[in-house]
Design an enzyme around this catalytic site. Structure first.
Site, PDB file in Angstrom:
ATOM      1  N   LYS A   1       0.699  -1.223   0.076  1.00 49.69           N
ATOM      2  CA  LYS A   1       0.015   0.049   0.153  1.00 49.69           C
ATOM      3  C   LYS A   1       1.036   1.404  -0.072  1.00 49.69           C
ATOM      4  O   LYS A   1       1.843   1.271   0.705  1.00 49.69           O
ATOM      5  CB  LYS A   1      -0.935  -0.023   1.386  1.00 49.69           C
TER       6      LYS A   1
ATOM      7  N   SER B   1      -9.824   2.121   2.783  1.00 47.71           N
ATOM      8  CA  SER B   1      -8.930   3.012   1.796  1.00 47.71           C
ATOM      9  C   SER B   1      -8.055   1.920   1.262  1.00 47.71           C
ATOM     10  O   SER B   1      -7.285   2.357   0.399  1.00 47.71           O
ATOM     11  CB  SER B   1      -8.135   3.901   2.851  1.00 47.71           C
TER      12      SER B   1
ATOM     13  N   SER C   1     -10.059  -0.383   6.956  1.00 43.21           N
ATOM     14  CA  SER C   1      -9.548  -0.190   5.515  1.00 43.21           C
ATOM     15  C   SER C   1      -8.901  -1.466   5.195  1.00 43.21           C
ATOM     16  O   SER C   1      -8.554  -1.434   3.941  1.00 43.21           O
ATOM     17  CB  SER C   1      -8.574   0.943   5.661  1.00 43.21           C
TER      18      SER C   1
HETATM   19  N1  GLN Z   1     -13.412   4.368   6.156  1.00 42.02           N
HETATM   20  C1  GLN Z   1     -12.955   4.743   7.285  1.00 42.02           C
HETATM   21  C2  GLN Z   1     -12.404   6.272   7.180  1.00 42.02           C
HETATM   22  O1  GLN Z   1     -12.433   6.931   6.305  1.00 42.02           O
HETATM   23  C3  GLN Z   1     -11.764   3.914   7.602  1.00 42.02           C
HETATM   24  C4  GLN Z   1     -10.530   4.259   6.892  1.00 42.02           C
HETATM   25  C5  GLN Z   1      -9.391   3.336   7.228  1.00 42.02           C
HETATM   26  O2  GLN Z   1      -9.244   2.372   7.945  1.00 42.02           O
HETATM   27  N2  GLN Z   1      -8.124   3.999   6.914  1.00 42.02           N
HETATM   28  O3  GLN Z   1     -11.725   6.792   8.021  1.00 42.02           O
END
Ligand code: GLN
Length: 492
Positions: free
Chosen positions: A79, A154, A178
């Site tokens: 990532k 994400s 995410s």
């Molecule tokens: N969708 C969640 C957010 O926008 C989680 C994102 C994540 O785990 N990085 O914060």
């Protein structure tokens, strides 16, 4: 061999050990597939072909010398939130589009030490804020199961890259789901470890008390191989825990499903936005686990309604603090011709950050400001403790807790959910981060549009082995994890 991308991580380790193919052949195979297929999926932000081939040759050398480790020569995608020395690390943001990291994240360094071959860096929501990967400066990544749908976020690039067979496994990070939600949207297995199990050093910070890296792969077994590399104490991360690491691969059959008490939170299955297909597939998977000997126990998690508001105060508060370092002065994007220092700050930040990141900086700054700090931030911290206690109470009577990974399957690209609609989609994942618990998502079938559905199992602290083991046994008894998106069937 033309089908090297079909092999599981275990099969890759065996093939390399038995010299059925070399790491160079394997790496070239993947690079060729990336060139052919990724124009449609758009999972990679940066492909590091030259470095990958050099690493592959070095791996083959170690194999010949008889000094290779288990994973030496196996390719991986990282990532683009993990710092990689000499290679751009963008976090999906214009702010870091020109950032070449001078050092490796611990997770990346551990991968190198294990002999993994880095194919490249994959797309993500900007600074990991989002659930679709659409907020990336580099544009949307496509869901390999339906190219007009998002892969989730994400870690959407990490999910898409594996689901399209453009890497055997990938690293992801999970601040509020995410890893688990994109795994669910793309038919993969993804593990969010206990907070402190995996080093955050060199992992670009979103919300430091919630962030945790973990593996994303086709199966629990493949995740276990990567967990063996990622887990462990790191003196460079003061929140990483000095605690023995399990051998996650050796323990894949270590937990008996027979007699395992699985808690089913009443509140979770009454959530308004829970799609009928998702609910049905999750219930079927629980039935299957029951047939395998598990005991299903209805439980209460009374704090469910507080999850979204609590997370969406704490995460933006921490983000607003973490992101203050991007000021156009030391590194990252700098606006053209600043008039003075204020102009430099203002324009660098408003040009360098996208709308979702700016929204969260504003919310977080507000929640932390004098006068509102007690009413919002301190209150949220108190509720966070109650959420954790709610889980701990549940674990007095059950071994794991079952939930959908997400209330729906993958959204259409451009569906344009309002921020609040998007945030509500995180209901099943964010409490796990607030409590610091581990959880896994695994594929359990499809909805009527042939989009994957994920089951989530939440464990008590340090139960990663148990979670991987339960899912591994489920995967021995079912074949959802072996299903491939059509695009993954295409040969290079
Ligand atoms: N969708 C969640 C957010 O926008 C989680 C994102 C994540 O785990 N990085 O914060």
């Amino acid at each position: 061999m033309t089908d090297l991308h079909r092999l599981s991580v275990r099969e890759l380790t065996e093939g390399l050990a038995q010299a059925k193919f070399s790491s160079r052949e394997l790496t070239e195979h993947y690079l060729k597939r990336i060139e052919k297929v990724d124009a449609q999926v758009k999972s990679y932000v940066t492909v590091t072909a030259e470095q990958a081939l050099a690493q592959a040759d070095a791996a083959d050398e170690l194999r010949r010398a008889g000094t290779a480790g288990v994973l030496t020569g196996v390719p991986i995608a990282h990532k683009d939130i993990f710092c990689t020395q000499g290679i751009r690390t963008s976090a999906g943001s214009k702010m870091l589009d020109n950032f070449i990291s001078p050092y490796d994240a611990t997770v990346v360094a551990k991968g190198k030490a294990a002999g993994l071959v880095t194919l490249g860096k994959v797309n993500m929501d900007e600074f990991a804020m989002g659930s679709t990967s659409e907020s990336s400066y580099y544009g949307a990544t496509k869901n390999p199961w339906a190219l007009d749908h998002v892969p989730g976020g994400s870690s959407g690039g990490s999910a898409a890259v594996v689901a399209a067979d453009l890497a055997p496994f990938a690293t992801g990070t999970d601040t509020g789901g995410s890893i688990r939600q994109p795994a669910s949207f793309c038919g993969l297995t993804g593990l969010k470890p206990t907070y402190g199990r995996v080093s955050r050093y060199g992992m670009i910070a979103y919300a430091s008390s919630l962030d945790q890296g973990g593996p994303m792969a086709r199966s629990a077994e493949d995740c276990a191989y990567l967990m063996n590399v990622m887990a462990g104490h790191d003196a460079k991360d003061s929140t990483s825990v000095e605690k023995d690491v399990d051998d996650y691969v050796a323990n894949l059959n270590g937990t008996s499903v027979k007699g395992l008490r699985i808690g089913i939170p009443k509140q979770y299955f009454n959530v308004a936005g829970l799609a009928a297909d998702v609910k049905a597939r999750v219930e079927e998977s629980l039935k299957k686990l029951e047939e395998m000997g598990a005991i299903l126990v209805e439980i209460d998690l009374n704090m469910t309604e507080a999850y979204v508001p609590t997370y969406y105060l704490i995460a933006p508060a921490e983000a607003s603090s973490n992101l203050s370092r991007y000021d156009g002065v030391r590194y990252g994007y700098r606006c053209e011709d600043p008039k003075d220092i204020m102009d430099l700050y203002k324009r660098s930040r408003s040009e360098g950050f996208g709308p979702e990141v700016q929204r969260r900086i504003l919310i977080g700054t507000y929640a932390l400001s004098a006068g509102y700090y007690d009413a919002y931030y301190v209150k949220a911290q108190k509720v966070r403790r109650l959420i954790q206690q709610d889980f701990l109470k549940a674990f007095e009577s059950v071994d794991v807790i079952a939930a959908p990974a997400a209330p729906t399957t993958a959204y259409k690209i451009g569906a344009n959910l309002s921020p609040v609609e998007m945030y509500l989609g995180d209901i099943y994942t964010i409490a796990v981060n607030l409590a610091g618990l581990p959880a896994i998502s695994a594929p359990v079938g499809f909805d009527q549009d042939n989009l994957p559905v994920g089951l989530q199992l939440i464990g008590n602290y340090w139960s990663e082995s148990q979670l991987l083991s339960v899912v591994h046994q489920y995967q021995q008894a079912t074949d959802w994890h072996t299903k491939r998106a059509a695009i993954a069937e295409e040969n290079a």
